[in-house]
Design a protein around this motif. Sequence first.
Motif, PDB file in Angstrom:
ATOM      1  N   LEU A 198       0.625  66.902 118.212  1.00  0.00           N
ATOM      2  CA  LEU A 198      -0.181  66.297 119.268  1.00  0.00           C
ATOM      3  C   LEU A 198      -0.795  64.951 118.918  1.00  0.00           C
ATOM      4  CD1 LEU A 198      -2.025  69.494 120.512  1.00  0.00           C
ATOM      5  CD2 LEU A 198      -0.152  68.306 121.627  1.00  0.00           C
ATOM      6  N   ASP A 199      -1.073  64.722 117.633  1.00  0.00           N
ATOM      7  CA  ASP A 199      -1.766  63.479 117.289  1.00  0.00           C
ATOM      8  C   ASP A 199      -1.032  62.256 117.813  1.00  0.00           C
ATOM      9  OD1 ASP A 199      -3.871  64.698 116.152  1.00  0.00           O
ATOM     10  OD2 ASP A 199      -3.598  63.886 114.142  1.00  0.00           O
ATOM     11  N   ALA A 200       0.286  62.227 117.594  1.00  0.00           N
ATOM     12  CA  ALA A 200       1.049  61.046 118.011  1.00  0.00           C
ATOM     13  C   ALA A 200       0.988  60.869 119.521  1.00  0.00           C
ATOM     14  CB  ALA A 200       2.501  61.173 117.540  1.00  0.00           C
ATOM     15  N   ASN A 201       1.195  61.982 120.276  1.00  0.00           N
ATOM     16  CA  ASN A 201       1.172  61.879 121.736  1.00  0.00           C
ATOM     17  C   ASN A 201      -0.203  61.488 122.256  1.00  0.00           C
ATOM     18  OD1 ASN A 201       3.854  62.473 122.144  1.00  0.00           O
ATOM     19  ND2 ASN A 201       3.522  64.671 122.422  1.00  0.00           N
ATOM     20  N   LEU A 202      -1.263  62.156 121.727  1.00  0.00           N
ATOM     21  CA  LEU A 202      -2.611  61.839 122.210  1.00  0.00           C
ATOM     22  C   LEU A 202      -3.014  60.417 121.837  1.00  0.00           C
ATOM     23  CD1 LEU A 202      -4.407  65.210 121.419  1.00  0.00           C
ATOM     24  CD2 LEU A 202      -3.932  64.265 123.682  1.00  0.00           C
ATOM     25  N   SER A 203      -2.655  59.990 120.642  1.00  0.00           N
ATOM     26  CA  SER A 203      -2.966  58.616 120.243  1.00  0.00           C
ATOM     27  C   SER A 203      -2.217  57.622 121.116  1.00  0.00           C
ATOM     28  CB  SER A 203      -2.603  58.407 118.764  1.00  0.00           C
ATOM     29  OG  SER A 203      -3.364  59.258 117.935  1.00  0.00           O
ATOM     30  N   ALA A 204      -0.942  57.926 121.426  1.00  0.00           N
ATOM     31  CA  ALA A 204      -0.170  57.036 122.293  1.00  0.00           C
ATOM     32  C   ALA A 204      -0.789  56.962 123.683  1.00  0.00           C
ATOM     33  CB  ALA A 204       1.280  57.522 122.378  1.00  0.00           C
ATOM     34  N   ILE A 205      -1.239  58.131 124.194  1.00  0.00           N
ATOM     35  CA  ILE A 205      -1.886  58.135 125.510  1.00  0.00           C
ATOM     36  C   ILE A 205      -3.159  57.295 125.476  1.00  0.00           C
ATOM     37  CG2 ILE A 205      -3.097  59.603 127.168  1.00  0.00           C
ATOM     38  CD1 ILE A 205      -1.112  61.837 126.413  1.00  0.00           C
ATOM     39  N   ALA A 206      -3.962  57.496 124.415  1.00  0.00           N
ATOM     40  CA  ALA A 206      -5.217  56.747 124.321  1.00  0.00           C
ATOM     41  C   ALA A 206      -4.952  55.246 124.241  1.00  0.00           C
ATOM     42  CB  ALA A 206      -6.001  57.222 123.097  1.00  0.00           C
ATOM     43  N   ARG A 207      -3.957  54.845 123.444  1.00  0.00           N
ATOM     44  CA  ARG A 207      -3.660  53.409 123.334  1.00  0.00           C
ATOM     45  C   ARG A 207      -3.174  52.848 124.668  1.00  0.00           C
ATOM     46  NH1 ARG A 207      -1.296  55.076 118.429  1.00  0.00           N
ATOM     47  NH2 ARG A 207       0.772  55.025 119.412  1.00  0.00           N
ATOM     48  N   HIS A 585      -4.421  77.084 124.620  1.00  0.00           N
ATOM     49  CA  HIS A 585      -4.355  77.238 126.072  1.00  0.00           C
ATOM     50  C   HIS A 585      -5.644  76.806 126.742  1.00  0.00           C
ATOM     51  CE1 HIS A 585      -4.600  79.347 129.939  1.00  0.00           C
ATOM     52  NE2 HIS A 585      -3.282  79.326 129.951  1.00  0.00           N
ATOM     53  N   ASP A 586      -6.779  77.270 126.197  1.00  0.00           N
ATOM     54  CA  ASP A 586      -8.058  77.065 126.882  1.00  0.00           C
ATOM     55  C   ASP A 586      -8.609  75.665 126.702  1.00  0.00           C
ATOM     56  OD1 ASP A 586      -7.786  79.706 127.522  1.00  0.00           O
ATOM     57  OD2 ASP A 586      -9.251  80.428 126.075  1.00  0.00           O
ATOM     58  N   LEU A 587      -8.496  75.117 125.484  1.00  0.00           N
ATOM     59  CA  LEU A 587      -9.118  73.821 125.201  1.00  0.00           C
ATOM     60  C   LEU A 587      -8.153  72.664 125.400  1.00  0.00           C
ATOM     61  CD1 LEU A 587     -11.090  74.839 121.995  1.00  0.00           C
ATOM     62  CD2 LEU A 587     -11.950  74.675 124.324  1.00  0.00           C
ATOM     63  N   LEU A 588      -7.098  72.641 124.598  1.00  0.00           N
ATOM     64  CA  LEU A 588      -6.170  71.516 124.678  1.00  0.00           C
ATOM     65  C   LEU A 588      -5.400  71.530 125.992  1.00  0.00           C
ATOM     66  CD1 LEU A 588      -4.861  71.507 121.003  1.00  0.00           C
ATOM     67  CD2 LEU A 588      -6.532  69.998 122.044  1.00  0.00           C
ATOM     68  N   GLU A 616     -10.986  55.665 136.694  1.00  0.00           N
ATOM     69  CA  GLU A 616     -10.251  56.889 136.363  1.00  0.00           C
ATOM     70  C   GLU A 616      -9.578  56.760 134.991  1.00  0.00           C
ATOM     71  OE1 GLU A 616     -10.336  59.637 137.929  1.00  0.00           O
ATOM     72  OE2 GLU A 616     -11.379  58.968 139.743  1.00  0.00           O
ATOM     73  N   ALA A 617      -9.060  55.579 134.682  1.00  0.00           N
ATOM     74  CA  ALA A 617      -8.405  55.372 133.388  1.00  0.00           C
ATOM     75  C   ALA A 617      -9.400  55.522 132.244  1.00  0.00           C
ATOM     76  CB  ALA A 617      -7.748  53.993 133.349  1.00  0.00           C
ATOM     77  N   GLU A 618     -10.601  54.995 132.440  1.00  0.00           N
ATOM     78  CA  GLU A 618     -11.608  55.121 131.384  1.00  0.00           C
ATOM     79  C   GLU A 618     -12.006  56.586 131.166  1.00  0.00           C
ATOM     80  OE1 GLU A 618     -14.677  52.516 132.665  1.00  0.00           O
ATOM     81  OE2 GLU A 618     -13.701  50.707 131.866  1.00  0.00           O
ATOM     82  N   GLU A 619     -12.086  57.378 132.251  1.00  0.00           N
ATOM     83  CA  GLU A 619     -12.373  58.803 132.088  1.00  0.00           C
ATOM     84  C   GLU A 619     -11.222  59.507 131.360  1.00  0.00           C
ATOM     85  OE1 GLU A 619     -13.619  60.920 135.505  1.00  0.00           O
ATOM     86  OE2 GLU A 619     -15.098  59.419 136.136  1.00  0.00           O
ATOM     87  N   SER A 620      -9.982  59.120 131.668  1.00  0.00           N
ATOM     88  CA  SER A 620      -8.831  59.693 130.965  1.00  0.00           C
ATOM     89  C   SER A 620      -8.888  59.368 129.484  1.00  0.00           C
ATOM     90  CB  SER A 620      -7.525  59.154 131.563  1.00  0.00           C
ATOM     91  OG  SER A 620      -7.389  59.522 132.910  1.00  0.00           O
ATOM     92  N   LEU A 621      -9.335  58.158 129.165  1.00  0.00           N
ATOM     93  CA  LEU A 621      -9.440  57.763 127.760  1.00  0.00           C
ATOM     94  C   LEU A 621     -10.466  58.617 127.026  1.00  0.00           C
ATOM     95  CD1 LEU A 621      -8.598  55.800 125.539  1.00  0.00           C
ATOM     96  CD2 LEU A 621     -10.363  54.218 126.363  1.00  0.00           C
ATOM     97  N   ASP A 622     -11.601  58.888 127.676  1.00  0.00           N
ATOM     98  CA  ASP A 622     -12.619  59.757 127.055  1.00  0.00           C
ATOM     99  C   ASP A 622     -12.059  61.158 126.805  1.00  0.00           C
ATOM    100  OD1 ASP A 622     -14.450  57.711 127.086  1.00  0.00           O
ATOM    101  OD2 ASP A 622     -15.368  58.334 128.991  1.00  0.00           O
ATOM    102  N   ILE A 623     -11.314  61.680 127.772  1.00  0.00           N
ATOM    103  CA  ILE A 623     -10.746  63.030 127.605  1.00  0.00           C
ATOM    104  C   ILE A 623      -9.722  63.038 126.482  1.00  0.00           C
ATOM    105  CG2 ILE A 623      -9.431  64.855 128.739  1.00  0.00           C
ATOM    106  CD1 ILE A 623     -10.642  63.936 131.391  1.00  0.00           C
ATOM    107  N   ARG A 625      -9.663  61.153 123.847  1.00  0.00           N
ATOM    108  CA  ARG A 625     -10.372  61.123 122.565  1.00  0.00           C
ATOM    109  C   ARG A 625     -10.961  62.503 122.235  1.00  0.00           C
ATOM    110  NH1 ARG A 625     -13.228  55.336 124.032  1.00  0.00           N
ATOM    111  NH2 ARG A 625     -11.572  53.979 123.211  1.00  0.00           N
ATOM    112  N   GLN A 626     -11.489  63.194 123.258  1.00  0.00           N
ATOM    113  CA  GLN A 626     -12.017  64.533 123.028  1.00  0.00           C
ATOM    114  C   GLN A 626     -10.901  65.494 122.626  1.00  0.00           C
ATOM    115  OE1 GLN A 626     -15.228  65.659 122.938  1.00  0.00           O
ATOM    116  NE2 GLN A 626     -14.254  67.538 122.192  1.00  0.00           N
ATOM    117  N   ALA A 627      -9.729  65.325 123.222  1.00  0.00           N
ATOM    118  CA  ALA A 627      -8.598  66.186 122.880  1.00  0.00           C
ATOM    119  C   ALA A 627      -8.204  66.002 121.423  1.00  0.00           C
ATOM    120  CB  ALA A 627      -7.412  65.893 123.790  1.00  0.00           C
ATOM    121  N   LEU A 628      -8.272  64.778 120.908  1.00  0.00           N
ATOM    122  CA  LEU A 628      -7.970  64.548 119.492  1.00  0.00           C
ATOM    123  C   LEU A 628      -8.939  65.316 118.599  1.00  0.00           C
ATOM    124  CD1 LEU A 628      -7.142  60.729 119.520  1.00  0.00           C
ATOM    125  CD2 LEU A 628      -5.624  62.550 118.730  1.00  0.00           C
TER     126      LEU A 628
END
Length: 765
Positions: A198-207, A585-588, A616-623, A625-628
């Motif tokens: 997940l790190d690579a995907n979440l980092s790519a999404i955040a970037r 399932h519940d968190l990520l 909306e994009a800024e809220e997605s970015l916060d989520i 980062r929380q997912a990481l």
Amino acid sequence: MGTTWIALGSAGERWLPRSPVAITLAVVAGFALDMLINVVWSPTRDGLAGFAACFAVVVALQVAHSTREPRTWSWWARLLTLGAQAVATYLPLLWMGPWGGMAGFLAGSVLLTVPGPWRWALYLAVGASIPPLALAHGVPAVTAFWLAESTLLSGLIVYGVSSLAAMVTEAHAARGELARMAVVREQLRVAGNLRGLLDANLSAIARTIGRVSRLLPGHPDRAREEVGEALQTARQALADVRAAAWGYRRMSLSAEAETALSTLVSAGIDTRAVLPDGPLPGEADTVLAIVLREAVTNVLRHSDARSCRIEARAAAGAVLLSVVNDGVRGAAPGSGTALESLRLRVEAVDGTLSAVHEAGGRFLLTARVPLAVADDAPPSGQTSVQIAGTAPPRRPAAPPKPWAPRTAVVMTVVVLTAYAGVTMLFSVSEGLGGAGLAGAAVCFAVISALQLAHSSDLARRWPARTRALTLSVQAAATYLPLLWAGQRWGAMAGFLAGSILLWVPGPLRWALYAAVAASIAAATAAAGLAPISIVYAAVFTLLTGLVVYGITSLQALVFEIHAARGSLARMAVVRERLRVARDLHDLLGYNLSAITLKTELTYRLLPGSPERARAEAEESLDIARQALVDVGGAASGAHAMSLAAEGESSMSTLTSADIEATLDLACGPLPPYVETVLGIVLREATTNVLRHSKATRCVIEARADGGTVRLRVANDGVEPDTLPRPGGTGLPNLRTRVESLGGSLSAGPGEEGWFVVVVEVPGAA
């Protein structure tokens, strides 16, 4: 020390005492009673008050030394208690002479409290001190010798029983440490897997979303292209998380190999596993996982292994699994019922299984299982999963001790052999020679051999008929010499009493145990001895039986706990994997669902509404980062959540989906774990609103009333085809979490097309 019931042998056939402390206290009490009888037997009646005080001090200190692990005390505490026991032991000699063999307790305490080889020198010194003191009081030389022998033997028995009880406690604690280490290794392994996944995907999404925020509002077209890329990555990440959660739940060869690694390495065994590349067909995967699980159990139960190699390879339409380990003890464990059942399971899918005890203490278990579909077979010889683990040092902080069963056996054999030998010498010390002595020697050999067999792990595998036969032979060898050796031979009857306690089922054993003592008392009475001698003969028989039963039971407890350590560690790892699956399932799952939803909304808003799209994009970015952060929390279980923060996040997510949401959290401050579980419930409930309804309204409220916290999430837009599927995992996962707090969860359709989730938990859980 722990308190537990442990069943051995056939179901309901034999129950060990409730605690090793109970065995120790019973033996100490038995010896104390034996010594009191010796004092009552003595003609000396002076200074009984002083004797009673010293007796109480000795017994109290002996109980402390036998049950409180004195070697963990400070040196001055051991010196003080051992010195006090020595004074209370020797002081009555000034007016009573050698009284009741009480120095045996002191000899046992020396062995229990003094470290290193000095303890044996002091132990012998205690025994050697008795004859001079006895002779000085006019005691005959033969009696002085027997007093010394009794002192040393009593000390050895007290030491043996107390040490085995401590070993049981240590083994019990060690298996918990083994499970803890296995879980920690599993957490580290899962953390590595999740970060790799997940790190690579979440980092790519955040970037990517970060670039979207910078491009807006000036370049909406370029921002839309970036959002499309982030959306594709988010969808893939969500699919990966769902696949990973399912993979952590199911039983497979690869999953079982990872569990085996955690278990074996935590037990101090260097382990390496090489598995086929690609998935196996379901039936073959399950059967081989079962084979591997049993093989790992055998490694832990039947060997002192230092290394283990697990290898599976595909060839000629089948998968060949081999597990080899070193350090096998005694006979090969290939004929047991577990492996026989395993062989039947493998043969049921047209496979084969073999178990071979090789030279050098190596044991090889091999299973060959055909692949149901040839196209599903992994490429021959190709391996992508290679798992290796280096065992920790053989002396970690609180290690499981593989030598504990061997030590228990040695201690049992030494104590029983010494006890039997000394009892035999006492039995034939007077007026026996020639054919009578030879006959007694033969009967002694039979009794000793059968007693060692009854006290070994071997007897547990005997059928009831065999045990009945051996008990009958032991009874014959016990009573027959009474015809020519006289009542002194009755001292050997205690071993029969102990064997009866070990292997006669139900309450009948206690009746037979008492009957053996009564028969020896009757033989002593028939010999015309004094009443005190009759009582002493019965008590000595009961005490010997109790010692035999106690020390054998403690040895069996060590074996049982040692054998159970692998199962405990494996269950702990499996529970950890299920917890990770729930958290994935519940968190990520929630975070990635929210990212996907908001990214889709951002994509629809562009290029027409760049300002709203940027929010909306800024809220997605916060989520993101929380997912990481949650990736690490899912692996370690160390995540903590705020109900208020989750409420605000749910409001934002629901509003973004054009759902009118109301939030009312009036439950006050809550304990962290309660708040975390309620936050997880709110996340899953919000996900269900988005995934399983056509909601236009959602109400979230929490109340605290009378020590109970009640969380309610309700939404409209529910139709039969949008209800959560019964086979889903979301609500069952939540119910498991809530019930762990002593709470309850209900979820189902309400009135007029609404769906309601209600959770009630104790506020101070």
